[in-house]
Design an enzyme around this catalytic site. Structure first.
Site, mmCIF file in Angstrom:
data_model
loop_
_atom_site.group_PDB
_atom_site.id
_atom_site.type_symbol
_atom_site.label_atom_id
_atom_site.label_comp_id
_atom_site.label_asym_id
_atom_site.label_seq_id
_atom_site.Cartn_x
_atom_site.Cartn_y
_atom_site.Cartn_z
ATOM 1 N N ASP A 137 0.867 -1.166 0.000
ATOM 2 C CA ASP A 137 0.000 0.000 0.000
ATOM 3 C C ASP A 137 0.917 1.233 0.000
ATOM 4 O O ASP A 137 2.117 1.128 0.271
ATOM 5 C CB ASP A 137 -0.890 -0.038 1.244
ATOM 6 C CG ASP A 137 -1.918 1.070 1.272
ATOM 7 O OD1 ASP A 137 -2.165 1.692 0.218
ATOM 8 O OD2 ASP A 137 -2.476 1.316 2.349
ATOM 9 N N ASP A 148 -1.835 -0.981 6.017
ATOM 10 C CA ASP A 148 -2.099 -0.327 7.305
ATOM 11 C C ASP A 148 -3.572 -0.067 7.569
ATOM 12 O O ASP A 148 -3.933 0.397 8.647
ATOM 13 C CB ASP A 148 -1.362 1.015 7.362
ATOM 14 C CG ASP A 148 -2.023 2.057 6.468
ATOM 15 O OD1 ASP A 148 -2.274 1.758 5.276
ATOM 16 O OD2 ASP A 148 -2.305 3.164 6.954
#
Length: 271
Positions: free
Chosen positions: A32, A206
């Site tokens: 990400d 996350d």
């Protein structure tokens, strides 16, 4: 040299890197962007990767089969931050856009929704409080309340009303709600496809949307005992323990991710 047996979960850092070093030529790394390769910022346009990240990713891409960034950001944004990278694939807008070998490919089913997203952007800016940052992403609209956390209920309610009115999908995140076309595409689907021919894969995330990517690694392991997947969470106060509890390993920050990868590269290159 015999291949290192696949360890079971939970696993240690040493075990994870040992298996990866043995299978480097068959390993894919997925990352990400926000909160993993870059600190999360009040203004999304101000986000920049940690200084050492581009160099580390380029070295990693030269040492393993493939490296890719899988983000809610548009490909155009990711390209602006990683223009120097030649070997890293970019998945934007949860996979609705893909940058591969110098070309952007957009999911055709999402293209007719561009005018609706532009109209929704203008409506959001007119109807929501000024403290809400409205981010137009061409194929989606993100509503950020990071600078005004007290507005979360207002933004979430408005977002859900618009999703129902227009038939859109809604994606929650770290102090953000995102409205997306009703097209089946998410990070889990990107990873499911991306690991189809891999022998080993890592995913670093996350946020809540990253749990689907972790699940994709688990699903591949369930049907292919030879496959080895590593899910890495990056800690933050906004998603609490949910993402960490779904991961194999947890790192403390984007800076820690960079240090972790630098150490892993040494282990791979020493193999």
């Amino acid at each position: 040299m015999a291949e290192t047996p696949r360890p079971t979960h939970p696993l240690s850092v040493a075990e994870a890197w040992s298996v990866t070093a043995d299978r480097a030529a068959d390993t894919t790394f997925f990352f990400d962007f926000d909160g993993v390769l870059s600190p999360v910022t009040d203004d999304p346009e101000a986000s920049q990767p940690v200084a050492a990240v581009p160099g580390v990713l380029e070295q990693l891409a030269a040492s393993v089969r493939r490296v890719a960034i899988v983000s809610a950001r548009p490909v155009s944004f990711l390209r602006s931050r990683f223009a120097s990278l030649e070997r890293v694939d970019l998945y934007g807008l949860y996979g609705l856009e893909v940058w591969h070998e110098g070309e952007v490919v957009t999911e055709p089913a999402a293209l007719p929704w561009i005018p609706a997203m532009a109209d929704l952007t203008e409506r959001a800016r007119a109807e929501l409080p000024d403290a809400v940052l409205v981010e137009f992403k061409r194929l989606s609209v993100a509503l950020h309340w990071r600078t005004a956390p007290q507005l979360a209920p207002v933004v979430e309610r408005w977002g859900h009303e618009q999703a129902e009115r227009l038939g859109l999908k809604i994606q929650g995140g770290r102090m953000v709600v995102e409205l997306k076309p009703p097209v089946d595409q998410d990070k889990g689907m990107v990873i499911t496809e991306g690991v189809r021919d891999a022998g080993c894969a890592w995913y670093f995330g996350d946020d809540m949307s990253d749990i689907k990517a972790f699940d994709a690694l688990r699903a591949r392991e369930a049907v292919d005992p030879a496959f080895f997947g590593v899910a890495v969470a990056v800690a933050n106060p906004e998603t609490g323990a949910d993402v960490s509890n779904a991961a194999d390993l947890t790192l403390e920050s984007p800076d820690a991710v960079t240090a972790f990868l630098t150490d892993g590269l040494r282990r791979i290159q020493a193999q």
